[in-house]
Design an enzyme around this catalytic site. Sequence first.
Site, PDB file in Angstrom:
ATOM      1  N   ALA A 115       0.928  -1.231   0.122  1.00 34.82           N
ATOM      2  CA  ALA A 115       0.105   0.010   0.105  1.00 34.82           C
ATOM      3  C   ALA A 115       0.797   1.218  -0.150  1.00 34.82           C
ATOM      4  O   ALA A 115       0.769   2.219   0.884  1.00 34.82           O
ATOM      5  CB  ALA A 115      -1.062  -0.036   1.174  1.00 34.82           C
ATOM      6  N   GLU A 150       4.099   7.965  -0.996  1.00 35.95           N
ATOM      7  CA  GLU A 150       5.314   8.905  -1.097  1.00 35.95           C
ATOM      8  C   GLU A 150       6.357   8.607  -0.020  1.00 35.95           C
ATOM      9  O   GLU A 150       7.506   8.676   0.017  1.00 35.95           O
ATOM     10  CB  GLU A 150       4.947  10.257  -1.333  1.00 35.95           C
ATOM     11  N   HIS A 175       6.894   5.907   1.632  1.00 28.58           N
ATOM     12  CA  HIS A 175       7.722   4.592   1.344  1.00 28.58           C
ATOM     13  C   HIS A 175       8.870   5.100   0.334  1.00 28.58           C
ATOM     14  O   HIS A 175      10.052   4.559   0.050  1.00 28.58           O
ATOM     15  CB  HIS A 175       6.868   3.686   0.602  1.00 28.58           C
ATOM     16  N   GLU A 181      11.110   6.905  10.520  1.00 36.07           N
ATOM     17  CA  GLU A 181      11.009   7.291  11.799  1.00 36.07           C
ATOM     18  C   GLU A 181       9.325   7.403  12.345  1.00 36.07           C
ATOM     19  O   GLU A 181       9.183   7.635  13.570  1.00 36.07           O
ATOM     20  CB  GLU A 181      11.697   8.576  12.134  1.00 36.07           C
ATOM     21  N   ARG A 185      -2.712   3.634   6.373  1.00 41.72           N
ATOM     22  CA  ARG A 185      -3.996   3.648   6.963  1.00 41.72           C
ATOM     23  C   ARG A 185      -4.696   4.880   7.056  1.00 41.72           C
ATOM     24  O   ARG A 185      -5.936   5.029   7.488  1.00 41.72           O
ATOM     25  CB  ARG A 185      -3.716   3.420   8.469  1.00 41.72           C
TER      26      ARG A 185
END
Length: 284
Positions: free
Chosen positions: A35, A38, A40, A151, A190
């Site tokens: 899913a 940006e 990731h 983070e 999410r």
Amino acid sequence: MPEFAIVRTVADLRAQVGAWKRSGQRVALVPTMGALHEGHLSLIALAKTRAERVVASVFVNPTQFGPNEDFDAYPRGEARDAELLAGAGCDLMFAPGVAEMYPQGFSTSISVTGVSEPLDGAARPGHFNGVATVVTKLLLQCGPDVAVFGEKDYQQLQVIKRLVRDLDIPVEIIGAPTSRLEDGLARSSRNAYLSETEREVAGRMNLALSEAVRRLKAGESVERVEATGRAALERAGFQRIDYFEVRNADDLSHPGPGTLSGPGRVLAAAVIGKTRLIDNMAVE
Ligand code: PAF
């Protein structure tokens, strides 16, 4: 081998990574649950600055979800993930099935004490055992030189750093800054669950955190800042607040009452509608 490839078995992953390493190329791993957004892709970009080859794993890990959590509903879309990874310059996507990761008879669990116990460890029993187990497996399966984690999951990052030190896994763990939307909401898979009104509420969590950082820097006491932060989340419309806490940055121990003396982290988790959001900020 073509420029971007998808492999589904540990044997194929090892064959490709082994070939890269034998030719002297450094390899980075970016573990994900798919899913992709940006945030990731910013991890992939960081990984590319640290290694010649980048592997991203895409695996919705069942063992890190509690029985009443969103494992079934968790957004999945492998074709789109593959397209985004290829576009970001990732070389290999490792997308194993559940049977490849947890074959019949699988009986091992990695448990990190201390840093995994408060906050999400208390709110989501068993969650960090699932994370620690799958991340240990991914690191041993891939054998990367570096691995990059966001983070945004700050406690997860500390748990992973601890287990890598404790188990002597030869990999450098890199934390990447949280990627944020225009109003400061941390990017998260999410966020896709949020309705329009919930999305507005969600955008206030980062404001409560930055206000807490400001107050701590101005010398306000830890307990006052925590109480003010919880009240701000309640006022914003969050229905359940799991925590709004100030912690020491490295081991996530509680600094105790009074003013914060060393590097800290303010961490929050709260529920709006069916969505549980987490975020955190540094107090340097
Ligand atoms: O942060 C995540 O997406 C997951 O917890 C991780 C590290 C990929 C392990 O499943």
